[in-house]
Design an enzyme around this catalytic site. Structure first.
Site, PDB file in Angstrom:
ATOM      1  N   SER A  87       0.804  -1.216   0.000  1.00  0.00           N
ATOM      2  CA  SER A  87       0.000   0.000   0.000  1.00  0.00           C
ATOM      3  C   SER A  87       0.838   1.269   0.000  1.00  0.00           C
ATOM      4  CB  SER A  87      -0.959   0.023   1.201  1.00  0.00           C
ATOM      5  OG  SER A  87      -0.276   0.345   2.379  1.00  0.00           O
ATOM      6  N   LYS A 113       1.723   4.260   7.384  1.00  0.00           N
ATOM      7  CA  LYS A 113       0.911   5.094   6.509  1.00  0.00           C
ATOM      8  C   LYS A 113       1.389   6.554   6.582  1.00  0.00           C
ATOM      9  CE  LYS A 113      -2.192   2.194   4.903  1.00  0.00           C
ATOM     10  NZ  LYS A 113      -1.357   1.036   5.231  1.00  0.00           N
TER      11      LYS A 113
END
Length: 227
Positions: free
Chosen positions: A148, A186
């Site tokens: 991701s 993230k």
């Protein structure tokens, strides 16, 4: 030369190996030295290994070998010059001048995708260039699982170097602990009372949480890739 805590830990490991034939667990070491977290034990063990008193045996659980014990006339209680990955009397930057690389604990895997169970256990160590280490900071490493963050240049299997801290600026890539249970890597976006954890891959959606649901555990400061 050893600090008092280093000597106490060495004596404890030695006595347990003599008694049980196996080194104590990190939890037992933490309790014996009255430390609040296992990160302190990791730093003490690294220091003992660097000074040639112990050896960690690969691929074996709870495997620490006593190489030698201090001589009776060996000085102890000195002020340490530096301990990799931890705080010291001299700033880490001073250590970087003297050494091109040193070891950091790899705390397991971190999800670059759907959050996975929080990382708490050291799995091994990795040699990190000194230039990745910030002055006076505490650092650890994580293995990336997932894709991701690939558009930020972070791929599955990479090792990320994290500076331990509990806050970060908008746009920083962080290790975030979600609801005290799951950890993920993230990009951080603050939106008033909300926190967004943003992927760097259009296949993954941005996840938004209340600010009290997310705790920053550290900021990305480096990346190691093996080809």
């Amino acid at each position: 030369m050893l600090t008092r805590k280093q000597l106490d830990l060495l004596n404890f490991i030695h006595s347990r190996v003599q008694q049980d034939g196996v080194s104590p667990s990190f939890d037992e070491m933490k309790e014996a030295l009255d430390l609040r977290s296992k990160s302190g034990i990791h730093r003490l063990i690294t220091a003992l290994e660097e000074r040639g008193f112990i050896r960690r045996l690969a691929h074996r659980a709870r495997a620490i070998e006593i190489v030698r014990m201090p001589d009776a006339n060996e000085p102890s209680g000195f002020r340490p010059t530096a301990i990799p990955g931890g705080l010291s009397e001299r700033p880490v930057a001073a250590r970087v001048v003297e050494a091109s690389a040193y070891d950091l604990p790899v705390m397991g895997r971190i999800a670059a995708g759907t959050p996975i169970e929080a990382i708490q256990q050291v799995s091994n160590t990795v040699s990190v260039p000194g230039g990745m280490i910030s002055r006076g900071g505490r650092h650890y490493a994580l293995e990336v699982k997932g894709d991701s963050m690939k558009d930020a240049g972070i791929n599955n299997g990479d090792i990320v170097v994290i500076q331990e801290q509990d806050d970060a600026d908008n746009g920083d890539i962080v290790v975030a602990l979600v609801e005290d249970q799951e950890a993920t890597l993230k990009r951080l976006r603050k939106r008033g009372s909300a926190v967004a954890l943003e992927a760097a891959n259009p296949a993954y959606e941005t996840r938004v949480y209340r600010s009290d649901q997310v705790k920053v555990q550290g900021k990305l400061v480096g990346l190691i890739r093996t080809y």
